[in-house]
Design a protein around this motif. Structure first.
Motif, PDB file in Angstrom:
ATOM      1  N   ALA A   1       8.311  18.280  12.697  1.00  0.00           N
ATOM      2  CA  ALA A   1       9.245  18.810  13.686  1.00  0.00           C
ATOM      3  C   ALA A   1      10.025  17.674  14.341  1.00  0.00           C
ATOM      4  CB  ALA A   1       8.489  19.629  14.737  1.00  0.00           C
ATOM      5  N   ALA A   2       9.310  16.618  14.707  1.00  0.00           N
ATOM      6  CA  ALA A   2       9.958  15.474  15.343  1.00  0.00           C
ATOM      7  C   ALA A   2      10.892  14.764  14.377  1.00  0.00           C
ATOM      8  CB  ALA A   2       8.892  14.506  15.863  1.00  0.00           C
ATOM      9  N   GLU A   3      10.505  14.725  13.110  1.00  0.00           N
ATOM     10  CA  GLU A   3      11.347  14.104  12.095  1.00  0.00           C
ATOM     11  C   GLU A   3      12.664  14.860  11.938  1.00  0.00           C
ATOM     12  OE1 GLU A   3      10.701  14.214   7.504  1.00  0.00           O
ATOM     13  OE2 GLU A   3       9.588  12.483   8.270  1.00  0.00           O
ATOM     14  N   SER A   4      12.601  16.187  11.991  1.00  0.00           N
ATOM     15  CA  SER A   4      13.819  16.982  11.871  1.00  0.00           C
ATOM     16  C   SER A   4      14.750  16.727  13.048  1.00  0.00           C
ATOM     17  CB  SER A   4      13.485  18.472  11.748  1.00  0.00           C
ATOM     18  OG  SER A   4      12.926  18.972  12.951  1.00  0.00           O
ATOM     19  N   VAL A   5      14.183  16.550  14.233  1.00  0.00           N
ATOM     20  CA  VAL A   5      14.993  16.211  15.404  1.00  0.00           C
ATOM     21  C   VAL A   5      15.635  14.832  15.214  1.00  0.00           C
ATOM     22  CG1 VAL A   5      14.930  15.684  17.870  1.00  0.00           C
ATOM     23  CG2 VAL A   5      13.638  17.636  16.982  1.00  0.00           C
TER      24      VAL A   5
ATOM     25  N   ASP B   1       6.734   7.001  10.256  1.00  0.00           N
ATOM     26  CA  ASP B   1       7.936   6.899   9.440  1.00  0.00           C
ATOM     27  C   ASP B   1       8.587   5.566   9.753  1.00  0.00           C
ATOM     28  OD1 ASP B   1      10.163   7.356   7.869  1.00  0.00           O
ATOM     29  OD2 ASP B   1      11.208   8.517   9.410  1.00  0.00           O
ATOM     30  N   PRO B   2       8.558   4.580   8.841  1.00  0.00           N
ATOM     31  CA  PRO B   2       8.025   4.680   7.486  1.00  0.00           C
ATOM     32  C   PRO B   2       6.507   4.832   7.469  1.00  0.00           C
ATOM     33  CG  PRO B   2       8.562   2.403   8.001  1.00  0.00           C
ATOM     34  CD  PRO B   2       9.086   3.228   9.142  1.00  0.00           C
ATOM     35  N   GLN B   3       6.041   5.496   6.418  1.00  0.00           N
ATOM     36  CA  GLN B   3       4.603   5.640   6.250  1.00  0.00           C
ATOM     37  C   GLN B   3       3.980   4.297   5.870  1.00  0.00           C
ATOM     38  OE1 GLN B   3       4.248   8.661   3.223  1.00  0.00           O
ATOM     39  NE2 GLN B   3       4.632  10.348   4.651  1.00  0.00           N
TER      40      GLN B   3
ATOM     41  N   ASP C   1      18.444   3.757   3.321  1.00  0.00           N
ATOM     42  CA  ASP C   1      17.213   3.632   4.107  1.00  0.00           C
ATOM     43  C   ASP C   1      16.300   2.646   3.395  1.00  0.00           C
ATOM     44  OD1 ASP C   1      15.044   3.823   5.746  1.00  0.00           O
ATOM     45  OD2 ASP C   1      14.795   5.998   5.572  1.00  0.00           O
ATOM     46  N   THR C   2      16.412   1.396   3.752  1.00  0.00           N
ATOM     47  CA  THR C   2      15.659   0.345   3.059  1.00  0.00           C
ATOM     48  C   THR C   2      14.551  -0.224   3.940  1.00  0.00           C
ATOM     49  OG1 THR C   2      17.301  -1.281   3.775  1.00  0.00           O
ATOM     50  CG2 THR C   2      17.600  -0.289   1.593  1.00  0.00           C
ATOM     51  N   ARG C   3      14.003   0.613   4.817  1.00  0.00           N
ATOM     52  CA  ARG C   3      12.909   0.163   5.672  1.00  0.00           C
ATOM     53  C   ARG C   3      11.637  -0.005   4.848  1.00  0.00           C
ATOM     54  NH1 ARG C   3      12.105   4.850   9.503  1.00  0.00           N
ATOM     55  NH2 ARG C   3      12.817   5.955   7.628  1.00  0.00           N
ATOM     56  N   GLY C   4      11.073  -1.212   4.887  1.00  0.00           N
ATOM     57  CA  GLY C   4       9.751  -1.405   4.310  1.00  0.00           C
ATOM     58  C   GLY C   4       9.723  -2.142   2.988  1.00  0.00           C
ATOM     59  N   PHE C   5       8.559  -2.066   2.316  1.00  0.00           N
ATOM     60  CA  PHE C   5       8.347  -2.806   1.077  1.00  0.00           C
ATOM     61  C   PHE C   5       7.156  -2.216   0.318  1.00  0.00           C
ATOM     62  CE2 PHE C   5       6.143  -5.131   4.520  1.00  0.00           C
ATOM     63  CZ  PHE C   5       4.833  -5.115   4.062  1.00  0.00           C
ATOM     64  N   ILE C   6       7.036  -2.650  -0.924  1.00  0.00           N
ATOM     65  CA  ILE C   6       5.890  -2.307  -1.780  1.00  0.00           C
ATOM     66  C   ILE C   6       5.203  -3.613  -2.159  1.00  0.00           C
ATOM     67  CG2 ILE C   6       5.142  -1.298  -3.980  1.00  0.00           C
ATOM     68  CD1 ILE C   6       7.772   0.392  -3.853  1.00  0.00           C
TER      69      ILE C   6
ATOM     70  N   ILE D   1       1.812  -0.265   0.999  1.00  0.00           N
ATOM     71  CA  ILE D   1       3.180   0.237   0.995  1.00  0.00           C
ATOM     72  C   ILE D   1       3.599   0.556   2.420  1.00  0.00           C
ATOM     73  CG2 ILE D   1       4.692   2.098   0.183  1.00  0.00           C
ATOM     74  CD1 ILE D   1       2.449   2.452  -2.080  1.00  0.00           C
ATOM     75  N   VAL D   2       4.780   0.092   2.795  1.00  0.00           N
ATOM     76  CA  VAL D   2       5.432   0.543   4.015  1.00  0.00           C
ATOM     77  C   VAL D   2       6.773   1.104   3.573  1.00  0.00           C
ATOM     78  CG1 VAL D   2       6.261  -0.062   6.314  1.00  0.00           C
ATOM     79  CG2 VAL D   2       4.329  -1.306   5.329  1.00  0.00           C
ATOM     80  N   ALA D   3       6.922   2.423   3.619  1.00  0.00           N
ATOM     81  CA  ALA D   3       8.139   3.043   3.096  1.00  0.00           C
ATOM     82  C   ALA D   3       8.215   4.497   3.528  1.00  0.00           C
ATOM     83  CB  ALA D   3       8.155   2.970   1.566  1.00  0.00           C
ATOM     84  N   PRO D   4       9.427   5.021   3.697  1.00  0.00           N
ATOM     85  CA  PRO D   4       9.558   6.462   3.920  1.00  0.00           C
ATOM     86  C   PRO D   4       8.972   7.220   2.733  1.00  0.00           C
ATOM     87  CG  PRO D   4      11.620   5.332   4.430  1.00  0.00           C
ATOM     88  CD  PRO D   4      10.731   4.326   3.756  1.00  0.00           C
ATOM     89  N   GLU D   5       8.019   8.116   3.010  1.00  0.00           N
ATOM     90  CA  GLU D   5       7.312   8.878   1.968  1.00  0.00           C
ATOM     91  C   GLU D   5       6.611   7.971   0.963  1.00  0.00           C
ATOM     92  OE1 GLU D   5       6.939  12.027   2.422  1.00  0.00           O
ATOM     93  OE2 GLU D   5       8.382  12.105   4.063  1.00  0.00           O
TER      94      GLU D   5
END
Length: 467
Positions: A57-61, A350-352, A388-393, A409-413
């Motif tokens: 819900a918060a992500e949709s906002v 987010d990022p996960q 959306d390039t937040r994070g890395f593998i 992993i730090v990345a969206p999804e």
């Protein structure tokens, strides 16, 4: 009521139900004793289900308020906080009914009893003044928030993850004590819904992870407006009107912070205090967690411990796995060992943040040769196209064998990548094989291939899809 059973399960959550279903398949007379949370336990009632609903819900906002695309104007959302909570409550009730209560009529060999169970001896418990005996007993009482000894805390109406999600009036501001996965998920979701959030942590967030992980996540949370005070300790708290105030000490300096609500998220302790375990001789460890071996047995032969109450990793999927496994070991002689060496896990920020296997620190502690590579999402086509390039593998391998040891992993999804990596570790798929495997272009999974290739190649100098 029958007083003698093949199996007694103390608890009514995911581990308990998995054990009860397996026992019913074996036609074992089973007594399940539940108290505290409603049937279904932490996950469905106050944990996984409500928290992930609120995170989405918060992500949709958040998405309605932020856009990286020049041609898309983010105009924001009208948020009815009370309605969000009421929909959450309806979802929890529906899931509890469908996944737990509706199962009971088919469990013909199961008897469910509400009340607090306490041991009399290794085969006997009392509930509501009645005595019941079991050939085998499974402790599945779960865990709860471990409340720290902060001066004044008992005089403040503080919240935990068990109670926060039921507030139908949106908090104006939160002080969250604790920087583990629960505290961070709460911090981001409430921040995105418009609550001012301050996280206070003694060391750094997610301190069990290496600093590159925690630094990356800290950067993104702060960029969204979450205030994170690291290396800080709360000395005392007190109520002042409608506000909660806290005396904070950091780097030898003291300051006072305040918020409308205080949330304690300082880890979990096992629900073993009221079981009278001393009458059985069952051994417990840190924070009351029941010590078990790889077969889920305690030091008392007929007593098992499953789920969050034991000293193993605390996830709903491991709890259910342990419930099924313990009953097979107890009544069928399965001798099945639980093995969490390739257990994937996720922090739903987010990022996960997600991982599987060993990191560099753990490999060093075990004396395993290792090297790591980090693939920033700025080099992953899917992330580039999504702006959306937040994070890395990050991959960790044994350079002598080319075996994958672990990943972070730090990345969206980013959690969607963990199963490929888990199976690669489990079945000995080498990093070279990962690098040569065909991954669809413009998927996040392609980042795994690129990370694997980066052990031996400079991917910045490669064309798209080059192998």
């Amino acid at each position: 009521m029958q007083q003698q059973f093949d199996l007694i399960i103390i608890g009514g959550g995911s581990a308990a139900f998995a054990a009860a279903i397996r026992a019913n398949d074996l036609q074992l007379s089973t007594l399940m004793v539940n108290s505290g949370l409603p049937l279904g336990g932490t996950c469905v009632n106050v944990g996984c289900v409500p928290s992930k609903f609120l995170i989405r819900a918060a992500e949709s906002v958040h998405h309605t308020m932020h856009s990286s695309f020049d041609g898309v104007q983010a105009k924001g959302a009208n948020v009815n906080f009370k309605q969000i909570i009421q929909q959450k409550q309806a979802l929890v009730a529906e899931m509890q009914t469908r996944k737990y209560l509706d199962l009971l009529p088919d469990l013909q060999h199961l008897t469910v009893l509400e009340g607090r169970a306490a041991f009399v001896d290794m085969n006997t418990i009392t509930v509501n003044g009645e005595t019941y005996k079991g050939i085998k007993i499974a402790i599945a009482t779960g865990s709860t928030t471990d409340i720290p000894p902060i001066e004044g805390l008992s005089d403040v109406a503080f919240l935990t993850s068990d109670t926060l999600f039921d507030l139908e009036e949106q908090p104006d501001s939160l002080i969250i004590v604790g920087g583990g996965y629960i505290g961070l998920e709460i911090a981001q979701l409430y921040n995105r819904l418009g609550t001012k959030v301050t996280v206070v942590v003694r060391d750094r967030i997610l301190k069990v992870e290496t600093e590159d992980i925690t630094d990356e996540l800290t950067k993104h949370l702060r960029a969204e407006g979450v205030e994170i005070k690291t290396g800080a300790t709360i000395q005392r708290v007190w109520q002042e009107g409608s506000a909660v105030k806290a005396e904070l000490v950091s780097n030898g300096q003291s300051q006072t912070i305040k918020a409308s609500h205080l949330v304690i998220a300082t880890g979990r302790k096992a629900n073993t205090e009221n079981l009278d375990l001393e009458k059985t001789g069952v051994k417990t460890g840190i924070k009351g967690h029941v010590l078990v071996n790889e077969y889920l047995e305690t030091n008392v032969p007929n007593i098992y411990a499953i789920g969050d109450v034991n000293n193993l990793p605390q996830f709903v999927y491991t709890a259910a796995y342990e419930g099924t496994t313990a009953i097979g070991n107890a009544f069928q002689g399965s001798n099945h060992k639980v093995d969490y060496n390739v257990l994937p896990w996720v922090v739903f920020t987010d990022p996960q943040v997600a991982g599987v296997g060993l990191d560099e620190r753990e490999a060093t502690e075990r004396g395993i040769p290792h090297e790591s590579t980090i693939m920033p999402l700025t080099e992953v086509p899917r992330s580039i196209a999504a702006l959306d390039t937040r994070g890395f593998i990050k991959l960790i391998r044994n350079p002598e064998t080319d075996q994958l040891l672990g990943a972070r992993i730090v990345a969206p999804e980013g959690s969607e990548l963990t199963m490929e990596l888990s199976l690669a570790i489990k079945y000995g798929i080498t990093v070279k094989e990962l690098a040569s495997a065909l991954h669809p272009y413009l998927t996040l999974a392609e980042g795994v291939k690129l990370a694997a290739m980066s052990f031996t190649k400079d991917v910045k100098k490669m064309s798209c899809c080059a192998g």
